[in-house]
Design a protein around this motif. Structure first.
Motif, PDB file in Angstrom:
ATOM      1  N   THR A  34       0.835  -1.231   0.028  1.00  0.00           N
ATOM      2  CA  THR A  34      -0.066   0.083  -0.039  1.00  0.00           C
ATOM      3  C   THR A  34       0.914   1.294   0.008  1.00  0.00           C
ATOM      4  OG1 THR A  34      -0.144   0.200   2.261  1.00  0.00           O
ATOM      5  CG2 THR A  34      -1.656  -1.201   1.356  1.00  0.00           C
ATOM      6  N   GLY A  39      -4.183   3.317   2.474  1.00  0.00           N
ATOM      7  CA  GLY A  39      -4.233   1.939   2.199  1.00  0.00           C
ATOM      8  C   GLY A  39      -4.553   1.652   0.718  1.00  0.00           C
ATOM      9  N   CYS A  40      -4.138   2.762  -0.187  1.00  0.00           N
ATOM     10  CA  CYS A  40      -4.507   2.450  -1.476  1.00  0.00           C
ATOM     11  C   CYS A  40      -3.351   1.543  -2.099  1.00  0.00           C
ATOM     12  CB  CYS A  40      -4.576   3.440  -2.328  1.00  0.00           C
ATOM     13  SG  CYS A  40      -5.963   4.648  -2.266  1.00  0.00           S
ATOM     14  N   THR A  52      -7.010   5.429  -5.782  1.00  0.00           N
ATOM     15  CA  THR A  52      -7.056   6.837  -5.077  1.00  0.00           C
ATOM     16  C   THR A  52      -8.134   7.138  -3.941  1.00  0.00           C
ATOM     17  OG1 THR A  52      -8.388   7.940  -6.610  1.00  0.00           O
ATOM     18  CG2 THR A  52      -5.950   8.156  -6.868  1.00  0.00           C
ATOM     19  N   CYS A  53      -7.637   7.750  -3.071  1.00  0.00           N
ATOM     20  CA  CYS A  53      -8.512   7.742  -1.682  1.00  0.00           C
ATOM     21  C   CYS A  53      -8.377   9.246  -1.248  1.00  0.00           C
ATOM     22  CB  CYS A  53      -8.315   6.745  -0.550  1.00  0.00           C
ATOM     23  SG  CYS A  53      -6.952   7.233   0.276  1.00  0.00           S
ATOM     24  N   VAL A  65      -1.510   8.135   7.891  1.00  0.00           N
ATOM     25  CA  VAL A  65      -0.771   7.541   8.824  1.00  0.00           C
ATOM     26  C   VAL A  65       0.184   6.605   8.061  1.00  0.00           C
ATOM     27  CG1 VAL A  65      -1.491   5.841  10.415  1.00  0.00           C
ATOM     28  CG2 VAL A  65      -3.078   7.508   9.770  1.00  0.00           C
ATOM     29  N   LEU A  66       1.338   6.741   8.630  1.00  0.00           N
ATOM     30  CA  LEU A  66       2.406   5.969   8.066  1.00  0.00           C
ATOM     31  C   LEU A  66       2.319   4.473   7.972  1.00  0.00           C
ATOM     32  CD1 LEU A  66       5.411   6.197   6.685  1.00  0.00           C
ATOM     33  CD2 LEU A  66       6.418   6.139   9.067  1.00  0.00           C
ATOM     34  N   ASN A  67       2.750   4.046   6.804  1.00  0.00           N
ATOM     35  CA  ASN A  67       2.909   2.656   6.636  1.00  0.00           C
ATOM     36  C   ASN A  67       4.075   2.146   7.213  1.00  0.00           C
ATOM     37  OD1 ASN A  67       3.459   0.035   5.365  1.00  0.00           O
ATOM     38  ND2 ASN A  67       2.669   0.726   3.350  1.00  0.00           N
ATOM     39  N   GLU A  68       3.998   1.098   8.104  1.00  0.00           N
ATOM     40  CA  GLU A  68       4.900   0.731   9.128  1.00  0.00           C
ATOM     41  C   GLU A  68       6.183   0.095   8.209  1.00  0.00           C
ATOM     42  OE1 GLU A  68       3.438  -1.830  12.307  1.00  0.00           O
ATOM     43  OE2 GLU A  68       3.046  -3.419  10.919  1.00  0.00           O
ATOM     44  N   PHE A 295       8.460  10.065  15.245  1.00  0.00           N
ATOM     45  CA  PHE A 295       8.819   8.840  15.374  1.00  0.00           C
ATOM     46  C   PHE A 295      10.144   8.643  16.309  1.00  0.00           C
ATOM     47  CE2 PHE A 295       5.791   8.715  11.936  1.00  0.00           C
ATOM     48  CZ  PHE A 295       5.286   7.241  12.505  1.00  0.00           C
TER      49      PHE A 295
ATOM     50  N   VAL B  61       2.855   7.108  15.492  1.00  0.00           N
ATOM     51  CA  VAL B  61       1.484   6.348  14.934  1.00  0.00           C
ATOM     52  C   VAL B  61       1.703   5.933  13.734  1.00  0.00           C
ATOM     53  CG1 VAL B  61      -1.102   7.262  14.391  1.00  0.00           C
ATOM     54  CG2 VAL B  61       0.345   8.396  16.336  1.00  0.00           C
ATOM     55  N   LYS B  62       1.240   4.582  13.466  1.00  0.00           N
ATOM     56  CA  LYS B  62       1.360   3.936  12.155  1.00  0.00           C
ATOM     57  C   LYS B  62       0.487   2.818  11.881  1.00  0.00           C
ATOM     58  CE  LYS B  62       4.998   1.338  14.425  1.00  0.00           C
ATOM     59  NZ  LYS B  62       6.341   0.856  14.627  1.00  0.00           N
ATOM     60  N   ARG B  63       0.439   2.269  10.573  1.00  0.00           N
ATOM     61  CA  ARG B  63      -0.584   1.221  10.342  1.00  0.00           C
ATOM     62  C   ARG B  63       0.267   0.176   9.721  1.00  0.00           C
ATOM     63  NH1 ARG B  63      -1.458   1.416   5.082  1.00  0.00           N
ATOM     64  NH2 ARG B  63      -0.193   3.346   4.020  1.00  0.00           N
ATOM     65  N   SER B  64      -0.517  -1.023   9.613  1.00  0.00           N
ATOM     66  CA  SER B  64       0.113  -2.086   8.902  1.00  0.00           C
ATOM     67  C   SER B  64      -0.141  -1.838   7.527  1.00  0.00           C
ATOM     68  CB  SER B  64      -0.452  -3.582   9.565  1.00  0.00           C
ATOM     69  OG  SER B  64      -1.892  -3.455   9.167  1.00  0.00           O
ATOM     70  N   ASP B  65       0.729  -2.773   6.579  1.00  0.00           N
ATOM     71  CA  ASP B  65       0.716  -2.612   5.189  1.00  0.00           C
ATOM     72  C   ASP B  65      -0.517  -3.559   4.658  1.00  0.00           C
ATOM     73  OD1 ASP B  65       1.456  -1.820   2.789  1.00  0.00           O
ATOM     74  OD2 ASP B  65       3.066  -3.340   2.410  1.00  0.00           O
ATOM     75  N   GLU B  66      -1.584  -3.124   5.055  1.00  0.00           N
ATOM     76  CA  GLU B  66      -2.719  -3.948   4.432  1.00  0.00           C
ATOM     77  C   GLU B  66      -3.544  -2.851   3.657  1.00  0.00           C
ATOM     78  OE1 GLU B  66      -3.254  -7.116   5.019  1.00  0.00           O
ATOM     79  OE2 GLU B  66      -1.626  -7.218   6.256  1.00  0.00           O
ATOM     80  N   PRO B  67      -3.825  -3.553   2.285  1.00  0.00           N
ATOM     81  CA  PRO B  67      -4.506  -2.509   1.427  1.00  0.00           C
ATOM     82  C   PRO B  67      -6.015  -2.525   1.818  1.00  0.00           C
ATOM     83  CG  PRO B  67      -3.562  -4.624   0.309  1.00  0.00           C
ATOM     84  CD  PRO B  67      -3.356  -4.762   1.893  1.00  0.00           C
ATOM     85  N   ARG B  68      -6.508  -1.226   1.584  1.00  0.00           N
ATOM     86  CA  ARG B  68      -8.008  -1.131   1.961  1.00  0.00           C
ATOM     87  C   ARG B  68      -8.535  -0.408   0.726  1.00  0.00           C
ATOM     88  NH1 ARG B  68      -8.168   2.464   7.312  1.00  0.00           N
ATOM     89  NH2 ARG B  68      -7.949   4.058   5.719  1.00  0.00           N
ATOM     90  N   SER B  70     -10.172   1.394  -2.351  1.00  0.00           N
ATOM     91  CA  SER B  70      -9.971   2.854  -2.789  1.00  0.00           C
ATOM     92  C   SER B  70     -11.205   3.391  -3.078  1.00  0.00           C
ATOM     93  CB  SER B  70      -8.712   3.075  -3.934  1.00  0.00           C
ATOM     94  OG  SER B  70      -7.920   2.815  -3.532  1.00  0.00           O
TER      95      SER B  70
END
Lengths: 493, 95
Positions: A34, A39-40, A52-53, A65-68, A295, B61-68, B70
């Motif tokens: 992504t 999350g795109c 796109t979003c 929000v940063l992708n870890e 971070f 503050v972060k998120r996992s690399d999971e597609p959502r 669009s």
């Protein structure tokens, strides 16, 4: 006395020696599923604007929000390039108006990037050189603009916008276009070893801009630089730099000044042309992005990433030279592809003949890869089977020609080597009785060559060996054949 | 620091805001007032304080690399003043 300007009186046209100073900025797409802050999907080649979003379109009220994974990958590259691990990092806004950037700013990093002060080693003709790396930082990519040839408008696709992009900036201590080329080659290789980017210049997942200036040899200060863009390959970078060295040298040698500007490389015309001068340069007004909290990277986190870094090509080259009596160049060829180096190492573990392994891998195996248009990654090559094959050649069970046949069949049919040999009846004939039969016929049918040999034409023997090989359908042991023929002819004479 | 009319023109150009001569004059004065007010901060001793990058007491503050999923394409292009096919259409800008 004539008033002649001093520059002309001194005739600055004489061959002044210049030193080239180059700094490179490399951008690579990180191979995350992504985008960096939403999350795109990052999949390449889909319908425009379908990935796109609100976040990557910069709609009001959306929050990044940063992708870890992007953070991990970026830290990994920074550590692999020997940057000091930064414990505190933050993101900043880089402000500019351009339609490929819907927010009118790019999320980037200014004064607290992922990594600082690293280096990368390159091999030159006689020495190795450390190219210092100034910084490694994480940012987001912009969208793609399609300029309509005839129309007065452009079309925008934001699928690429927001993809995690890593920028790697070298210090200006690259001193020739060739050094720049080597730097790029090694940088790409390291990133590929880390498996964090495809580094495919054609797909735009690796891009490179160059800053270049000249200064009189021995001088410490930097000359006026130009920035080069739009190079589509590493060779393109080298050509553009070579062109620019010559252009700047000509100007300076004629007492003219370099104008600081941004220049585009035209691959067809093989020249650089000015796109904008410094007067129109950007004022990016960086400031911390209030949408993104900073971070703190713990020691544990950094250690975990460090432990995850595989053995890198330079280290592999060292090992291959030390343990395998390969030359640096040979070791480099093996290490130039991670999968090739893995096959090499596994084969060596089974059958300790580094030189033979090198010859087979860079010879027949790569020939197969090229012939079948495959990549090493998707070869069905069992190191165990290849090691066995090479052993068979060493102990005389197979001759070289048959062994190459066997390799190709083995890879095509995905069978083990013993099955292939049995099915194709490839076992080398070394049995003297069987060989004598072939040789008997060959000597009878080629009496002219026999005469030639006897009258002193030593080369005739090779023809006779060749005929015997042909008769045996390639299975005869050529060494044995030659031995027997020599013995027979000596008996005659 | 003094905000001259040139500075106001420069900033308005960066922000792509067109100002009249009167506005330039007015904003020059106002910006000077604002800066003078802010400058009081300079009187505070900050010798042992590191610069603040972010005012909220949160980090990492972060998120996992999971597609959502669009946005749907018609929603993407809904607010675009101009479009062509699946693209946004914009005036030609060559950098």
């Amino acid at each position: 006395m004539n008033r002649i300007p001093i520059g002309i009186r001194l005739n600055l046209k004489f061959d002044m020696e210049f030193e080239t100073v180059i700094g490179l900025e490399v951008h690579v797409h990180l191979k995350t599923k992504t985008k960096a802050f939403c999350g795109c999907s990052t999949e390449f080649g889909n319908e425009p604007n379908t990935q796109t979003c609100p976040v990557c379109l910069g709609l009001p009220g959306s929050l990044p929000v940063l992708n870890e994974k992007a953070l991990e990958y970026a830290v990994k590259v920074a550590l692999a390039l020997d940057c000091s691990a930064q414990e505190f990092i933050k993101f900043d806004r880089k402000n500019y108006f351009y339609p490929d950037l819907p927010k009118n700013y790019q999320i980037s990093q200014y004064d607290m990037p992922i990594g600082l002060n690293g280096f990368l080693e390159i091999d030159l003709d006689k020495e190795r050189k450390k190219i210092r790396i100034k910084r490694v930082h994480l940012e987001e990519d912009a969208g793609k603009l399609i300029h309509k040839q005839d129309g007065a408008y452009s079309l925008v696709d934001y699928n690429r916008c927001g993809i995690a992009l890593l920028e790697i900036v070298s210090e200006p201590n690259i001193n020739s276009p060739q050094e720049a080329f080597e730097y790029l080659k090694n940088l790409k290789l390291i990133i590929q070893y880390l498996e964090v980017s495809d580094c495919d210049m054609e797909k735009g997942s690796l891009r490179c801009d160059a800053n270049i200036s000249l200064r009189p040899k021995g001088e410490k200060g930097l000359g006026v630089k130009t920035e080069l863009k739009n190079m589509n390959s590493f060779k393109g970078v080298r050509l553009a730099l070579e062109y620019e060295v010559k252009r700047q040298k000509d100007l300076l040698s004629n007492g003219k000044k370099i104008i600081q500007d941004t220049r585009l490389w035209d691959e067809n015309k093989q020249l650089t042309f000015s796109m904008r001068t410094k007067e129109e340069a950007h004022d990016y007004r960086y400031f911390p992005d209030p949408d993104l909290a900073p971070f703190t990277l713990s020691k544990e986190f950094i250690t975990r990433i460090k432990d995850d870094i595989p053995e890198l090509p330079q280290q592999k080259i060292e090992n291959y030279v030390k343990d395998g009596d390969l030359t640096r160049k040979e070791a480099g060829e093996i290490a130039s592809d991670k999968n090739l180096s893995l096959i090499y190492e596994q084969c060596i573990d089974i059958y300790r003949e580094p030189k033979k392994m090198y010859n087979w891998l860079t010879g027949p195996v790569l020939a197969y890869v090229n012939d079948r248009k495959k990549s090493i990654a998707d070869l069905n090559l069992e190191p165990k089977e290849l090691a066995k094959l090479i052993q068979y050649v060493s102990n005389g069970k197979l001759n070289n020609t048959a062994a190459k046949d066997a390799l190709f069949s083995m890879l095509d049919e995905v069978k083990d080597i013993d099955t292939i040999i049995k099915e194709k009846g490839l076992t080398q004939v070394s049995n003297e009785g069987e060989l004598e039969e072939f040789i008997e016929r060959v000597l009878k049918e080629n009496s002219q060559s026999v005469q030639d040999f006897l009258s002193g034409k030593e080369n005739a023997i090779m023809f006779l060996v060749g005929q015997t090989m042909k008769l045996s359908k390639g299975k005869a042991n050529p060494k044995k054949v030659k031995e027997i023929i020599l013995r027979r002819l000596r008996d005659v004479s | 620091m003094n905000i001259s009319k040139e500075t106001v023109k420069y900033i308005s150009n960066l922000a792509r805001i067109e100002l009249t001569e009167e506005e330039i004059e007015k904003f020059s004065l106002q910006l000077n007032d604002i800066l003078r007010y802010i400058e009081q901060l300079k009187e505070i001793d900050i010798t042992n304080i590191s610069p603040t990058a972010h005012i909220l007491p949160i980090s990492n503050v972060k998120r996992s690399d999971e597609p959502r999923s669009s946005l749907k394409i018609d929603e993407v292009l809904k607010n675009a003043p101009q479009k062509e096919g699946l693209f946004f259409k914009v005036p030609k800008v060559i950098e």
